[in-house]
Enzyme design. Structure first.
Site, PDB file in Angstrom:
ATOM      1  N   PHE A  22      11.504   8.863   0.228  1.00 42.46           N
ATOM      2  CA  PHE A  22      10.443   8.806   1.240  1.00 42.46           C
ATOM      3  C   PHE A  22      11.036   8.248   2.527  1.00 42.46           C
ATOM      4  O   PHE A  22      12.216   7.901   2.581  1.00 42.46           O
ATOM      5  CB  PHE A  22       9.279   7.937   0.746  1.00 42.46           C
ATOM      6  CG  PHE A  22       9.593   6.471   0.605  1.00 42.46           C
ATOM      7  CD1 PHE A  22      10.296   6.001  -0.488  1.00 42.46           C
ATOM      8  CD2 PHE A  22       9.189   5.546   1.569  1.00 42.46           C
ATOM      9  CE1 PHE A  22      10.596   4.644  -0.626  1.00 42.46           C
ATOM     10  CE2 PHE A  22       9.468   4.184   1.441  1.00 42.46           C
ATOM     11  CZ  PHE A  22      10.180   3.734   0.343  1.00 42.46           C
ATOM     12  N   TYR A  58      12.832   7.280   5.638  1.00 45.47           N
ATOM     13  CA  TYR A  58      14.070   7.710   6.288  1.00 45.47           C
ATOM     14  C   TYR A  58      15.120   8.222   5.293  1.00 45.47           C
ATOM     15  O   TYR A  58      16.264   8.487   5.681  1.00 45.47           O
ATOM     16  CB  TYR A  58      14.669   6.540   7.086  1.00 45.47           C
ATOM     17  CG  TYR A  58      13.777   6.050   8.218  1.00 45.47           C
ATOM     18  CD1 TYR A  58      13.854   6.618   9.493  1.00 45.47           C
ATOM     19  CD2 TYR A  58      12.846   5.038   8.018  1.00 45.47           C
ATOM     20  CE1 TYR A  58      13.047   6.167  10.532  1.00 45.47           C
ATOM     21  CE2 TYR A  58      12.020   4.583   9.043  1.00 45.47           C
ATOM     22  CZ  TYR A  58      12.129   5.147  10.291  1.00 45.47           C
ATOM     23  OH  TYR A  58      11.325   4.714  11.314  1.00 45.47           O
ATOM     24  N   LYS A 107      19.250   6.589  -6.610  1.00 42.74           N
ATOM     25  CA  LYS A 107      18.862   5.741  -5.465  1.00 42.74           C
ATOM     26  C   LYS A 107      18.545   4.328  -5.946  1.00 42.74           C
ATOM     27  O   LYS A 107      18.979   3.335  -5.350  1.00 42.74           O
ATOM     28  CB  LYS A 107      17.650   6.345  -4.739  1.00 42.74           C
ATOM     29  CG  LYS A 107      17.194   5.460  -3.577  1.00 42.74           C
ATOM     30  CD  LYS A 107      15.895   5.882  -2.905  1.00 42.74           C
ATOM     31  CE  LYS A 107      15.461   4.796  -1.919  1.00 42.74           C
ATOM     32  NZ  LYS A 107      14.121   4.964  -1.368  1.00 42.74           N
ATOM     33  N   ASN A 125       0.831  -1.204   0.000  1.00 44.84           N
ATOM     34  CA  ASN A 125       0.000   0.000   0.000  1.00 44.84           C
ATOM     35  C   ASN A 125       0.861   1.247   0.000  1.00 44.84           C
ATOM     36  O   ASN A 125       0.355   2.350   0.185  1.00 44.84           O
ATOM     37  CB  ASN A 125      -0.928  -0.003   1.234  1.00 44.84           C
ATOM     38  CG  ASN A 125      -2.063  -0.991   1.059  1.00 44.84           C
ATOM     39  OD1 ASN A 125      -2.812  -0.910   0.091  1.00 44.84           O
ATOM     40  ND2 ASN A 125      -2.177  -1.945   1.964  1.00 44.84           N
ATOM     41  N   ASN A 126       2.161   1.051  -0.169  1.00 43.23           N
ATOM     42  CA  ASN A 126       3.094   2.173  -0.175  1.00 43.23           C
ATOM     43  C   ASN A 126       3.405   2.550  -1.627  1.00 43.23           C
ATOM     44  O   ASN A 126       4.100   1.833  -2.343  1.00 43.23           O
ATOM     45  CB  ASN A 126       4.366   1.752   0.582  1.00 43.23           C
ATOM     46  CG  ASN A 126       5.368   2.873   0.710  1.00 43.23           C
ATOM     47  OD1 ASN A 126       5.547   3.658  -0.214  1.00 43.23           O
ATOM     48  ND2 ASN A 126       6.030   2.943   1.848  1.00 43.23           N
ATOM     49  N   GLN A 127       2.871   3.697  -2.040  1.00 39.85           N
ATOM     50  CA  GLN A 127       3.008   4.146  -3.438  1.00 39.85           C
ATOM     51  C   GLN A 127       4.470   4.344  -3.837  1.00 39.85           C
ATOM     52  O   GLN A 127       4.851   4.107  -4.982  1.00 39.85           O
ATOM     53  CB  GLN A 127       2.223   5.449  -3.614  1.00 39.85           C
ATOM     54  CG  GLN A 127       2.049   5.906  -5.054  1.00 39.85           C
ATOM     55  CD  GLN A 127       1.215   4.927  -5.893  1.00 39.85           C
ATOM     56  OE1 GLN A 127       0.255   4.350  -5.401  1.00 39.85           O
ATOM     57  NE2 GLN A 127       1.607   4.719  -7.141  1.00 39.85           N
ATOM     58  N   HIS A 128       5.295   4.770  -2.887  1.00 39.80           N
ATOM     59  CA  HIS A 128       6.720   4.998  -3.194  1.00 39.80           C
ATOM     60  C   HIS A 128       7.415   3.688  -3.552  1.00 39.80           C
ATOM     61  O   HIS A 128       8.183   3.618  -4.509  1.00 39.80           O
ATOM     62  CB  HIS A 128       7.434   5.639  -1.995  1.00 39.80           C
ATOM     63  CG  HIS A 128       6.884   6.953  -1.598  1.00 39.80           C
ATOM     64  ND1 HIS A 128       7.184   8.113  -2.263  1.00 39.80           N
ATOM     65  CD2 HIS A 128       6.033   7.299  -0.602  1.00 39.80           C
ATOM     66  CE1 HIS A 128       6.552   9.126  -1.692  1.00 39.80           C
ATOM     67  NE2 HIS A 128       5.845   8.656  -0.682  1.00 39.80           N
ATOM     68  N   ASP A 148       8.836  -6.147   2.352  1.00 39.74           N
ATOM     69  CA  ASP A 148       8.902  -5.594   3.706  1.00 39.74           C
ATOM     70  C   ASP A 148      10.312  -5.072   3.920  1.00 39.74           C
ATOM     71  O   ASP A 148      11.293  -5.715   3.536  1.00 39.74           O
ATOM     72  CB  ASP A 148       8.538  -6.615   4.780  1.00 39.74           C
ATOM     73  CG  ASP A 148       8.057  -5.893   6.035  1.00 39.74           C
ATOM     74  OD1 ASP A 148       6.937  -5.347   6.021  1.00 39.74           O
ATOM     75  OD2 ASP A 148       8.815  -5.830   7.033  1.00 39.74           O
TER      76      ASP A 148
HETATM   77  P1  ITT Z   1       3.502  -1.964   2.800  1.00 36.15           P
HETATM   78  O1  ITT Z   1       3.620  -2.785   4.065  1.00 36.15           O
HETATM   79  O2  ITT Z   1       2.105  -1.697   2.386  1.00 36.15           O
HETATM   80  O3  ITT Z   1       4.356  -2.509   1.695  1.00 36.15           O
HETATM   81  P2  ITT Z   1       4.804   0.056   4.420  1.00 36.15           P
HETATM   82  O4  ITT Z   1       5.083   1.498   4.194  1.00 36.15           O
HETATM   83  O5  ITT Z   1       3.945  -0.307   5.601  1.00 36.15           O
HETATM   84  O6  ITT Z   1       4.139  -0.514   3.085  1.00 36.15           O
HETATM   85  P3  ITT Z   1       6.941  -1.504   5.574  1.00 36.15           P
HETATM   86  O7  ITT Z   1       5.985  -2.185   6.487  1.00 36.15           O
HETATM   87  O8  ITT Z   1       7.937  -2.335   4.857  1.00 36.15           O
HETATM   88  O9  ITT Z   1       6.173  -0.687   4.450  1.00 36.15           O
HETATM   89  O10 ITT Z   1       7.629  -0.366   6.408  1.00 36.15           O
HETATM   90  C1  ITT Z   1       8.905   0.034   6.142  1.00 36.15           C
HETATM   91  C2  ITT Z   1       9.129   1.462   6.560  1.00 36.15           C
HETATM   92  O11 ITT Z   1      10.535   1.674   6.369  1.00 36.15           O
HETATM   93  C3  ITT Z   1       8.387   2.450   5.673  1.00 36.15           C
HETATM   94  O12 ITT Z   1       7.321   3.007   6.321  1.00 36.15           O
HETATM   95  C4  ITT Z   1       9.429   3.524   5.383  1.00 36.15           C
HETATM   96  O13 ITT Z   1       9.273   4.576   6.271  1.00 36.15           O
HETATM   97  C5  ITT Z   1      10.750   2.840   5.645  1.00 36.15           C
HETATM   98  N1  ITT Z   1      11.371   2.535   4.347  1.00 36.15           N
HETATM   99  C6  ITT Z   1      11.243   1.408   3.600  1.00 36.15           C
HETATM  100  N2  ITT Z   1      11.923   1.511   2.458  1.00 36.15           N
HETATM  101  C7  ITT Z   1      12.479   2.736   2.477  1.00 36.15           C
HETATM  102  C8  ITT Z   1      13.284   3.448   1.581  1.00 36.15           C
HETATM  103  O14 ITT Z   1      13.624   2.955   0.402  1.00 36.15           O
HETATM  104  N3  ITT Z   1      13.679   4.665   1.939  1.00 36.15           N
HETATM  105  C9  ITT Z   1      13.335   5.200   3.108  1.00 36.15           C
HETATM  106  N4  ITT Z   1      12.555   4.614   4.004  1.00 36.15           N
HETATM  107  C10 ITT Z   1      12.136   3.382   3.701  1.00 36.15           C
END
Ligand code: ITT
Length: 196
Positions: free
Chosen positions: A153, A155, A176, A13-16, A73
């Site tokens: 996005f 961190y 990146k 659900n993470n668009q990035h 994840d």
């Molecule tokens: P989904 O579970 O729906 O895929 P999410 O955002 O909840 O999306 P995660 O549970 O994997 O994803 O959480 C990982 C967190 O780590 C996410 O909220 C980001 O803040 C951070 N993160 C993951 N990948 C990143 C990246 O490439 N750059 C910066 N922060 C990142």
């Protein structure tokens, strides 16, 4: 790589993340979003590990749809914090989740710390024809003392990968995506499909 025609749901659900994965895969891959696949509920992430959560998300969507599914994840492991926030990276500063609050908390926890070593980790879980496959990617770096950059996005504004003098958020998407944890995991996924 060979132009494989692969069709799969990207269980995020993470668009990035979705945008990054799309850019890393060849155009011959057809990617379906959760919405397009009719999965409109929150995916559980309760396993306690990054690998476990990747599998849990992929299994949930595969059971619902029966279609090839890829879940991502990810987490940030900070050495001086005993590898926290790790699996809790998305909710490090509590709920409702906020990238800004997570970053602020991280900088506060590391205030004055000499050891600022950190790694980003991504585990991709693929389920295809009922079989499960995992691909892990990692990038090592340092947590900066302040934020810089507007790209990326999460961190990204405080993560400076080893060998570079700027954060992921200062880099272009292509820069990146050439070296990130997610890029390393996707490279292994592509190798896997190459061998199919
Ligand atoms: P989904 O579970 O729906 O895929 P999410 O955002 O909840 O999306 P995660 O549970 O994997 O994803 O959480 C990982 C967190 O780590 C996410 O909220 C980001 O803040 C951070 N993160 C993951 N990948 C990143 C990246 O490439 N750059 C910066 N922060 C990142």
């Amino acid at each position: 790589m060979l132009e494989k025609n692969v069709s799969m749901i990207i269980a995020t659900n993470n668009q990035h993340k979705l945008n990054e994965i799309r850019k890393m895969l060849p155009l011959s891959f057809t990617l379906e979003t959760l919405k397009e696949a009719g999965v409109n509920f929150e995916l559980p992430e309760t396993s306690g590990s990054i690998e476990g959560n990747a599998l849990q998300k992929a299994r949930t969507v595969y059971l619902e749809t029966g279609k090839t599914t890829l879940a991502d994840d990810s987490g940030l492991l900070v050495e001086a914090l005993g590898n926290q926030p790790g699996v809790d990276s998305a909710i490090y500063a509590g709920l409702p989740r906020s990238d800004q609050k997570n970053v602020d908390k991280l900088l506060a926890e590391l205030d004055g710390a000499d050891n600022r070593k950190a790694s980003f980790v991504t585990v991709l879980a693929l389920i295809m024809d009922g079989q499960e496959f995992l691909f892990e990617g990692r990038v090592n770096g340092q947590i900066t003392e302040g934020l810089s950059g507007n790209g990326g996005f999460g961190y990204d504004p405080v993560f400076m990968p080893d060998g570079y003098d700027c954060t992921f958020a200062v880099m272009s998407d292509d820069e990146k995506n050439a070296i990130s944890h997610r890029a390393n995991a996707v490279a292994k996924l592509k190798e896997f499909f190459d061998k199919q």
